[in-house]
Design a protein around this motif. Structure first.
Motif, mmCIF file in Angstrom:
data_model
loop_
_atom_site.group_PDB
_atom_site.id
_atom_site.type_symbol
_atom_site.label_atom_id
_atom_site.label_comp_id
_atom_site.label_asym_id
_atom_site.label_seq_id
_atom_site.Cartn_x
_atom_site.Cartn_y
_atom_site.Cartn_z
ATOM 1 N N TYR A 145 0.862 -1.177 0.000
ATOM 2 C CA TYR A 145 0.000 0.000 0.000
ATOM 3 C C TYR A 145 0.898 1.226 0.000
ATOM 4 O O TYR A 145 1.803 1.340 0.832
ATOM 5 N N ILE A 146 0.659 2.134 -0.940
ATOM 6 C CA ILE A 146 1.455 3.352 -1.054
ATOM 7 C C ILE A 146 0.508 4.532 -0.944
ATOM 8 O O ILE A 146 -0.417 4.681 -1.761
ATOM 9 N N ARG A 147 0.729 5.387 0.058
ATOM 10 C CA ARG A 147 -0.134 6.565 0.214
ATOM 11 C C ARG A 147 0.568 7.810 -0.327
ATOM 12 O O ARG A 147 1.709 8.090 0.028
ATOM 13 N N VAL A 148 -0.130 8.533 -1.190
ATOM 14 C CA VAL A 148 0.391 9.795 -1.714
ATOM 15 C C VAL A 148 -0.650 10.885 -1.478
ATOM 16 O O VAL A 148 -1.828 10.600 -1.258
ATOM 17 N N GLY A 149 -0.203 12.136 -1.534
ATOM 18 C CA GLY A 149 -1.099 13.253 -1.284
ATOM 19 C C GLY A 149 -1.868 13.692 -2.519
ATOM 20 O O GLY A 149 -1.815 13.053 -3.571
ATOM 21 N N ARG A 150 -2.547 14.808 -2.383
ATOM 22 C CA ARG A 150 -3.375 15.341 -3.463
ATOM 23 C C ARG A 150 -2.728 16.546 -4.140
ATOM 24 O O ARG A 150 -2.881 16.767 -5.336
ATOM 25 N N ASN A 151 -1.977 17.308 -3.361
ATOM 26 C CA ASN A 151 -1.428 18.560 -3.850
ATOM 27 C C ASN A 151 0.084 18.484 -3.988
ATOM 28 O O ASN A 151 0.743 17.655 -3.356
ATOM 29 N N ALA A 152 0.633 19.364 -4.814
ATOM 30 C CA ALA A 152 2.083 19.431 -4.961
ATOM 31 C C ALA A 152 2.711 19.839 -3.632
ATOM 32 O O ALA A 152 2.153 20.653 -2.899
ATOM 33 N N VAL A 153 3.857 19.252 -3.322
ATOM 34 C CA VAL A 153 4.564 19.580 -2.079
ATOM 35 C C VAL A 153 5.993 19.984 -2.415
ATOM 36 O O VAL A 153 6.528 19.639 -3.462
ATOM 37 N N GLU A 154 6.608 20.713 -1.501
ATOM 38 C CA GLU A 154 7.991 21.135 -1.701
ATOM 39 C C GLU A 154 8.919 19.930 -1.658
ATOM 40 O O GLU A 154 8.731 19.003 -0.865
ATOM 41 N N ASP A 155 9.920 19.937 -2.510
ATOM 42 C CA ASP A 155 10.860 18.822 -2.567
ATOM 43 C C ASP A 155 11.654 18.690 -1.271
ATOM 44 O O ASP A 155 12.026 19.686 -0.646
ATOM 45 N N VAL A 156 11.920 17.453 -0.907
ATOM 46 C CA VAL A 156 12.843 17.146 0.185
ATOM 47 C C VAL A 156 14.230 16.898 -0.391
ATOM 48 O O VAL A 156 15.246 17.300 0.178
ATOM 49 N N TYR A 157 14.267 16.253 -1.553
ATOM 50 C CA TYR A 157 15.519 15.886 -2.205
ATOM 51 C C TYR A 157 15.701 16.689 -3.495
ATOM 52 O O TYR A 157 14.730 17.153 -4.092
#
Length: 296
Positions: A145-157
């Protein structure tokens, strides 16, 4: 997309493509490898399991709130217990549906699905880590199971992490005073919190625990040995998620102060993700504040 060109058995199923515009490019490029199931999450999961038994490699995408609860029986029996090669993609995870409220929030999915034997649970923190994770999952044969969000987020990498290892937490920042362990969209706020703490003379280690199950227990034990306290942050209920798992490992191996930051035992307020995070102390300022308190 490249994997789909090479492997015609790769198939994407979706419970409502209108709610996931990001799947449109795949559907247009590979119409024979895309199945629109309608709003029928239980059928989605069982159909994916059947396809896997026929030699296909299905990725079943649906809003995380419905995939993790409405179809939990099918996930438990048809996917995990039957060990079918199905990758479940929970889209619009956590509170990213915002104003739609508790009916569309998935604040219990980690606890629910991680409790199922044989099912892995992943929460990648940005687009680069998502890419690295998916490139591995496309090739393996175990359910997840892979959970992802709905909106663009700031990069960590800055790019796909060169030091990525499956089921091993990523050290985003080294530190010696306190360890901040986060997953999913809260990794970036945890990193920002570490930078705020650095301004106050506090050295904070940041771990990206994208692999919630199997949890990287050695990374947690190492943090407990090498720092003075741990703060966890997650877009999930305070019960049964990342914080609970980390606390269990710390308690049995190297006890020290642990502060769990998560959504409280109440329907989350309505609002944009940033507004909800700020309200519950899940933003950079709130995480930094919790770290200072646990060190006091």
């Amino acid at each position: 997309m490249e994997h789909a060109k090479e492997d015609k058995t790769l198939t994407v199923l979706c419970s409502d493509s209108r709610g996931s515009a990001s799947l449109a490019p795949f559907a247009q490029a590979f119409p024979e490898q895309f199945v629109e199931m309608g709003i029928a999450e239980q059928s989605l999961v069982s159909t994916a399991a059947g396809m896997a038994r026929c030699g296909l490699r299905p990725f079943a995408a649906s809003p995380a709130s419905f995939l993790s609860t409405r179809s939990m029986e099918q996930v438990k029996v048809d996917v995990a217990y039957s060990h079918t090669n199905v990758k479940l993609i929970g889209i619009s995870g956590g509170i990213s549906y915002g104003a739609l409220g508790m009916t569309h929030h998935s604040a219990q999915d980690i606890a629910a699905l991680a409790s199922i034997p044989g099912l892995r649970v992943y929460l990648p923190s940005d687009r680069f880590l998502t890419q690295a994770l998916m490139e591995v999952l496309v090739q393996d044969n175990d359910p997840a199971y892979i959970r992802v969000g709905r909106n663009a987020v700031e990069d960590v990498y800055d790019a796909v992490p060169e030091h990525f290892q499956m089921d091993k937490a990523l050290t985003v920042k080294e530190g010696t005073d306190v360890t901040l362990i986060a997953c999913g969209e809260l990794v970036r706020p945890a990193l920002d919190a570490a930078l705020l703490l650095e301004e106050k003379g506090i050295s904070a280690r940041v771990l990206d625990m994208y692999c919630v199950k199997p949890l990287d227990r050695e990374a947690v034990r190492k943090a407990a040995r090498e720092t003075k306290a741990i703060v966890t942050a997650e877009e999930h209920s305070i019960f049964g998620g990342l914080g609970s798992m980390v606390s269990q490992v710390v308690g049995e191996s190297h006890p020290l102060p642990v502060k769990n930051l998560a959504l409280p035992d109440e329907p989350a307020i309505a609002g944009k993700s940033a507004e909800v995070f700020a309200h519950y102390g899940l933003d950079a300022q709130g995480i930094a504040k919790a770290a200072r308190e646990v060190l006091a």
